[in-house]
Write an enzyme that holds these catalytic residues in place. Structure first.
Site, short mmCIF file in Angstrom:
data_model
loop_
_atom_site.label_atom_id
_atom_site.label_comp_id
_atom_site.label_asym_id
_atom_site.label_seq_id
_atom_site.Cartn_x
_atom_site.Cartn_y
_atom_site.Cartn_z
N TRP A 332 0.87 -1.28 0.05
CA TRP A 332 -0.04 0.09 0.07
C TRP A 332 1.00 1.26 -0.01
CZ3 TRP A 332 -1.60 2.67 5.05
CH2 TRP A 332 -0.45 2.05 6.13
N ASP A 333 2.15 1.29 0.24
CA ASP A 333 3.13 2.38 0.13
C ASP A 333 2.84 2.89 -0.92
OD1 ASP A 333 3.99 0.01 1.69
OD2 ASP A 333 5.97 0.92 1.91
N GLU A 461 0.73 -3.13 12.63
CA GLU A 461 0.92 -4.59 12.53
C GLU A 461 1.22 -4.96 14.14
OE1 GLU A 461 3.50 -5.44 9.41
OE2 GLU A 461 2.15 -4.76 7.96
N LYS A 573 3.13 -0.11 16.00
CA LYS A 573 4.34 -0.28 15.10
C LYS A 573 4.10 0.74 14.03
CE LYS A 573 6.58 -3.31 11.59
NZ LYS A 573 6.30 -4.19 10.60
N GLN A 574 2.95 0.87 13.09
CA GLN A 574 2.56 1.95 12.35
C GLN A 574 1.63 3.03 12.59
OE1 GLN A 574 2.75 -1.38 11.18
NE2 GLN A 574 4.32 -1.54 9.54
#
Lengths: 954, 954
Positions: A332-333, A461, A573-574
């Site tokens: 998805w980046d 995640e 994490k994100q």
């Protein structure tokens, strides 16, 4: 243009830096990628050569298999190196000593100076470019200059991929051994063209490649084929001369044999220079006042540009074309991090990236079937279009990929105005991806019929498989809403087109209604205790990491803890909720963005390179420039400074693209409001300038943010934009606006600023306490200042050592309020503090908006009694306020209600917590009286009558 | 004993039944397992031979790896068949035609009758036993009887394992190809002993095996080695005779070469018969009235016995020693399903199974470290002791294994009184497994400081990775509670032993307190809306399967849906909350067990063979005999009737053990209350008898449940037991008790049975409605009978079309109640219905307990006013009741408060919903007046004065 920003230079390291620099100096042209190793491949860490979209497959192994698991791994291939050559001078092989990446031209130069006893040194130069104009081609030019004739010998061949030895365990690196996967079908010399041809095929994926090289040598040099060393052809070029230039053209054609074009160095270099001139013209971002960051943003945009496929058949891998990390997969980046840059600067590239997704809709529909859902589900990781993820909790479960793609598609259309993409499969992709949500989620009777989406993983995640991930739900809501709206509009405005689309995709009217209904009913987790959006249904219930029990956290956690340990803790994490706030700020009022931001910031580990850019943008949004700058630096310097210590495995393309976002959306405060570009510049102190350009439709907007003025102009057309809350029409003429905010509104506290109701409160509480036989006096009353009714009663009860049921407390508080309100009927205009009415008149005259931010639910009643009911442009409804002062909410809500930004407001308060609230809201703080700390105030007066209009404005 | 129950017979099938029968006719002796295939291996589906605990290893592959994942797979090995032989008569190879399993002797007989023109047929017989006395040995006896001499030729050898071809995808079956994993080190003939020796080693695990055979032939027959066909030795035995008996001894020694004992057929058969006589004496369960089930329970216990390791180094695999299913792994099945049977019938086996776990404590401690926790974590799947699970959501995450093991350990100690196991590592295992919970869970401020355990999987694998799984939390609570209590007792009573234990395990006093604190604070999910225990924090929020959206469910779901689809729905694979209620009923009052049971029953798919037994036990518990019988049949006939269609892969040992549980704990209603056995027989209608024996300490208790009488006696000592709520001392003399319940208590409704308060209610509601200007009349009042105050107000509001806030409603309901209670002050003894006082006196005289089950919160006040305050042994507190009539709760709470079982009660009601509540509670229902349906009542009278004491008692 500051030219040093375009130059990256180093000596060719032989130590630990080698691997890092090799990634930094990577070359790419969207199709071919080549790490920054010398033509001789010595020294090198990983002399990798890649073709975008060229991969090998293998069966994904599962110790315990299950239905619907992805079956086939796809891994980018480390290819034979067709540039490979060595140079010897007088029989001695020469290595490069310095390396220079010229980003203005897309040219890598390596040089060596050979000491030459008693004379000028001998100079060798290797110049490599990968052609942007001819993406299947690259060329290396070898130049030798010597003061006297030397014997030069060049050995040119094809080098097979090297083996890379990974140290330690890291699931983020790839495992494929290219050498055993490549089947060489034919390798031969092409004598008439002084070159080699190589045909190869990947054993499992069956993908074929035709590559090779052609040499051009000057008169006086001789070339001879010297047979097939290790089965590969090679060529020996020798000359005895003072000056020699040899050009080696190399090419990579995917598929079958193709005609090799006869390109010269000059052909390629001229085209390359022209290409990069265009690129920098449309894409350059300049920072003045911070050279390190200025170089970093140039580097990041250059590398982003180099790594991105533009042929509609390839995309942008997580590591670009610079390493094997993440197996060369597309994520998805592309849509969330890279597409904004391309949509705003180079629409053709953005369009190509969308066409790549559209081209894989068939796979996505098939994948949805495999996981038991309707519509289409795009893969979390892929190269060829099929899901290639082996660990579903952190992949297949990230259904948000669908909304991410839809977001990028519609952002592209909004920015470029290019609706043709919709006709070329965009509609199909939009509708099929939206359909998935209806199948995946449901109207949950246990949540009052709200539409819930369960058992998904959001961007974070470290929290896998959760219910109602905020990011997913908000993004799905927008996806559903816009899809339904666009379909309805299409039906109304273009019935023929609608009929064709509805027929092809079998869209019933009722389905459009269902899309809309799901969007409207979407459940957005909000926690009443913390007054924040919950990242998901369980995040706030998670254990906060207890170092006493588990020791200090080791990072990155995924390398040190079983996933269950990670999933069990309140750790991120994100960036997740924060990302939703960046992409869809209108779903969150400013005070909530601020509160959410700080809450989640405390739990965000920095284990992902995807977080910093997002945190930077939102930190600027909540006006925390210091924090924002830290994150901006993190994302911008990620690779140059090797912040995650793994740049050796490839560059972090999302972080590079994120640095553009952090500058444009962060420092520039850019958002697209509907179709109107909006700017809210917040230039860091040390900086003197940030300038960039964005393209909307056929108009380019130039934005030049200086410390005093922000100057807008276009390349021709006119454009409606917003500069903070000011609407502007921008044309080719420079339009300067003040960079710093100006006062657009004044927001008043009520009690103690406009009038005094203390005595009324005192009497009501006193009466209640007397009736109940409790103690109450002036001293206790002091503790109730600025405190809510419920909380006041609690203080009184505590003071008296009394415990009451919630019902009973509510009853008594209500009783007190009735007495208080009754007593207020004696309140009238005479109770307005001296000077206040004049002040309000003066503000009105100067067109400054006036707001009231009182915690009292009686405020509307009181201002009515005071005869000031019509003086306020907006009065905050205290009933809907989640958190009182010193939280920013009351004042921020006032600003929002007045239609201005917080930093365009001045707040007036007589209480300490009120001043804190004003400061938290980023407003100018004006304090009244002795209860506030004058040091904290921008202006302080002793009495309301001392308030001067000029003290308020700025 | 009914001998037919011990015999399983079939013709040797060649069709689809073959695979099924081959599993059913399996032989085993706890060490060697051999599927029921003929010595000639033709016909066969999978001629498998296994050694308990003998496995091959391999690296578990992960497409995407992570920290702490289990590394090494362990798979049971399909071994060379040392029994293998073929028989030819006159040159024609003969196959078996019939097969008979004699479970009374542990003997498998196959026979063939050869038509013999004009004469008696030739009879061939193959008898095989695997010796229980000599567990490394088995023997096959071949007998030929012919009317006239025939030429017999026997070819004897070793057969290598066959390849099994699995059809379709099923992760529950194993994949190892034994043939490539076995390395044959030596294969030779042993001429002096007429036999073969085979040494082999597993290539990866390195485990060695020494196996082979020895032959015994009669005079007149000749034997000759015929060399090494396919590298394996073989022997040819020939004779021309009318009668021939050849014995082939075969053996499997794990490890190095061992002495082969010289055992004869008679040695082995006599020992086998003696062994099985003992076994059936202590373990037999007899059902009269259902031959099919009677045979099934004999079969199940026999197979369970055959498959269970007794050497302290092995355990009981999910498929026993009968197939490759689940890779031959040991699971929690041993502790939760099989151990109860062994602990109550054969303590030595139970002890050996516990020693096996204790022996692997070291691995469990290491595993806890790997997953970041303190203490020990036992593996979910293993053979050698290390975790061998490849899919952590349905394995590693099942931390409940620790509590399951602790439960089995303490159950063993409670039943057998054998504390020596604690000194032999039991303490260490108990403490280290308990420690894990403190590390795993935490005191959650978001749940009021309750101890929460997050991100675990309970027994139900269709809900993976949940927070606060009910089963896990309840079992952990018991584990912690008993560990803390035992440690405290040890410290007090045996300070030396405590000092040694505390020293060795570093147990601080404060740790014991923490164990206790965590237990006491344990969060037990309860849902206020459904008034049930929630299976976990999210289960009730899950989507109910929507066939319109996803089609009808395909079973078993794990073969048809991606795990995420399964996890997203309210569907259950293994009984979870229901299992907790079976194991720890005292944590759930009866009405809650009943409500939970039916709620979860509706969502339990039957996809797991582990559910039926548990559902049977709890269905008996809630007195639903019909439903219980269905589940009992499911678990008992699982394999015989091939209910799950996969018996071919091996027998379902947990279901087999579960059938014992379903009979003893279900039909017999057996539980252990502290140290007192408790029985609550519920004999199914068709049955005339269920008899079984259980051993407590050194005393065996015989239980013989007939349709009229249940007779208890012991083998010598005396034992205190409970027969329903009656305490008994049982000795060697037969002690008969009525099988059907007797009336121990009468439970009254108040209003309409003892007195009438209708008029008072009417007046209070009327006054309220008049004041509010609402309509209210007698007719509307009728609708409020038996309805709570809040609900009554809702009915009135609805009737008047009025909407009020919850606060306002509470206020008005309270107001009405005040008026009502004030008016009640005129109530007195004269208001008691005629006859009631005498009835109460008569009941008292007959020692029948008296309870009051009224939904009215004013009940205590009213009976006080009536002067009956001291007549009731128990009055239900309506304030704590979750669900009113017609739910069973009120009456069940009364029975509980009176210390009797629901079926020992008679309930009296004048309202329809009340009668339904009494019936739901399994009580005798006595209806009064015209508002009840007389058909539903066991007794019906027109007026309270007609109530006769003899109508109530039974």
């Amino acid at each position: 243009m500051q030219s040093s920003a375009f130059i990256l230079q180093c000596s060719v390291a032989s130590d630990a830096d080698l691997a890092h620099q090799e990634s930094l100096f990577s070359l790419g042209n969207g199709r071919i990628g080549m790490r920054g190793f010398p033509p001789s491949r010595i020294p090198s860490y990983h002399p990798g050569v890649f073709i975008n979209g060229f991969y090998e497959t293998s069966a994904i192994p599962y110790g315990e298999d299950a239905h619907g698991f992805a079956r086939t791994a796809q891994t980018i291939v480390d290819l034979p190196d067709c540039r490979y050559l060595t140079v010897s001078i007088d029989g001695q092989e020469v290595s490069a000593q310095t390396r220079t990446l010229d980003m203005r031209r897309g040219l890598l130069t390596e040089e060596a100076l050979l000491a030459n006893e008693g004379s000028e040194p001998i100079r060798l130069r290797w110049q490599t470019l990968l052609s942007m104009e001819y993406p299947s081609y690259g060329m290396v030019r070898v130049s030798v200059d010597a003061p006297q004739a030397v014997s030069v010998s060049i050995h040119s061949s094809i080098a097979l991929p090297a083996t890379i030895v990974q140290e330690g365990f890291d699931p983020r690196t790839a495992a494929l051994d290219s050498r055993t996967s490549i089947e060489i079908l034919k390798a031969k010399s092409v004598e008439q063209a002084m070159g080699f041809d190589l045909h190869l095929k990947m054993r499992e994926s069956g993908l074929g490649l035709y590559c090779g090289s052609r040499h051009r040598i000057p008169d006086g040099a001789t070339a001879s084929n010297i047979g097939h060393a290790s089965e590969l052809p090679s060529l020996s070029i020798t000359a005895s001369t003072t000056s020699l230039v040899v050009d080696k053209l190399f090419f990579y054609h995917q598929g079958e044999q193709a005609v090799v074009e006869d390109l010269t160095w000059d052909d390629l270099l001229l085209a390359q220079e022209a290409h990069y001139e265009r690129f920098w013209q449309q894409s350059e971002v300049v920072i003045e006042g911070d050279e390190e960051l200025n170089k970093a943003i140039h580097f990041n945009l250059f590398q982003l540009h180099q790594s991105t496929g533009r042929d509609g058949k390839t995309s942008l891998a997580a590591k670009g074309l610079t390493g094997l990390g993440y197996e060369g997969h597309y994520f998805w980046d592309t849509e969330i991090y890279a597409m904004p840059f391309f949509s705003h600067t180079e629409a053709s590239t953005a369009r190509s990236l969308l066409r790549w997704r559209i081209g894989h809709l068939g796979y996505a529909k098939q994948r949805a079937r495999e996981v038991g859902e309707a519509g289409a589900l795009y893969p979390w990781r892929t190269i060829g279009g099929m899901e290639a993820s082996a660990y579903f909790p952190a992949s297949t479960a990230q259904y948000h990929i669908n909304a991410d793609i839809a977001y990028a598609l519609l952002q592209y259309v909004d920015v470029t105005g290019d609706w043709t993409i919709m006709e070329e499969g965009g509609w199909d992709m939009l509708v099929e991806t939206a359909r998935l949500w209806l199948s995946l989620g449901f109207f949950n009777p246990r949540k009052g019929g709200r539409f819930c989406i369960h058992e998904v993983t959001g961007p974070d995640e470290y929290s896998a498989l959760v219910d109602n991930n905020l990011y997913t739900n908000v993004m799905a809501r927008e996806h559903l809403k816009r899809t339904a709206a666009l379909l309805s509009r299409l039906k109304e405005e273009e019935p023929m087109r609608w009929a064709s689309l509805a027929g092809r995709l079998e869209i019933a009217d009722e389905e459009v209604e269902r899309l809309e209904a799901a969007s409207e009913a979407m459940y957005i987790p909000f926690d009443e205790t913390e007054c924040i959006n919950a990242q998901d249904d369980r995040f706030l219930s998670l254990e906060v990491w207890d170092s006493a029990k588990k020791g200090a956290i080791r990072h990155p956690m995924l390398l040190h803890y079983h996933p269950l340990v990670i999933y069990r803790h309140r750790l991120i994490k994100q960036a997740d909720t924060t990302l939703a706030m960046m992409l869809l700020p209108s779903y969150f009022p400013w005070h909530l963005r601020r509160r959410n931001f700080y809450f989640y910031e405390a739990y965000t580990t920095g284990d992902s390179s995807l977080s910093a850019a997002v945190q930077a943008v939102v930190a600027f949004d909540v006006l925390d420039c210091e924090l924002a700058m830290g994150y901006l630096r993190s994302t911008a310097l990620m690779d140059i400074a090797n912040l995650h210590k793994n740049t050796k495995d490839g560059l972090h393309t999302a972080a590079m693209a994120g640095s553009w976002l952090a500058l444009i959306a962060g420092v520039g405060g850019y958002r697209l409001h509907g179709s109107t570009p909006f700017f809210r510049p917040l230039l860091p102190q040390r900086w003197s300038r940030l300038s960039f350009s964005l393209r909307f439709g056929s108009t380019t907007l130039f934005v030049d943010i200086g410390s005093e003025e922000t100057i807008y102009h276009t390349d021709g057309g006119t454009l409606a934009i917003m500069h903070r809350s000011t609407a502007l029409e921008v044309g080719p003429e420079a339009l300067p606006m003040p960079t710093r905010p100006r006062c657009k509104a004044v927001i008043f506290d009520l009690d103690g600023v406009i009038t005094a109701t203390d005595a009324y409160h005192y009497r009501a509480w006193k009466r209640l306490c007397d009736e109940q036989g409790w103690h109450f006096d002036r001293e206790l009353n002091q503790r109730l200042r600025g405190v809510s009714r419920q909380r006041s009663l609690s203080i009184i009860l505590e003071h008296n050592g009394v415990t009451l049921s919630a019902d009973e407390q509510a009853r008594l508080a209500e009783q007190k309020n009735r007495w208080y309100r009754t007593s207020l009927s004696s309140l009238g205009p005479a109770d307005i503090f001296a000077g206040i009415e004049q002040l309000l008149q003066q503000l009105k005259k100067r067109s400054v908006k006036i707001g009231l931010a009182s915690a009292s639910k009686n405020a509307p009643f009181i201002i009515e009694r005071l005869g000031l009911g019509d003086r306020f442009d907006y009065v905050v409804d205290a009933n809907v306020v989640g958190r009182g002062k010193p939280d920013a909410e009351l004042f921020a809500r006032a600003a929002e209600g007045l239609g201005v930004l917080v930093e365009e407001c001045c707040g007036i308060e007589d209480a300490h917590s009120g001043i804190l609230a004003i400061k938290a809201a980023g407003m100018r703080a004006v304090g009244v009286g002795s209860a506030v700390d004058a040091e904290l105030c921008d202006v302080h007066v002793e009495h309301p009558r001392d308030l001067l209009v000029d003290d308020l404005l700025f």
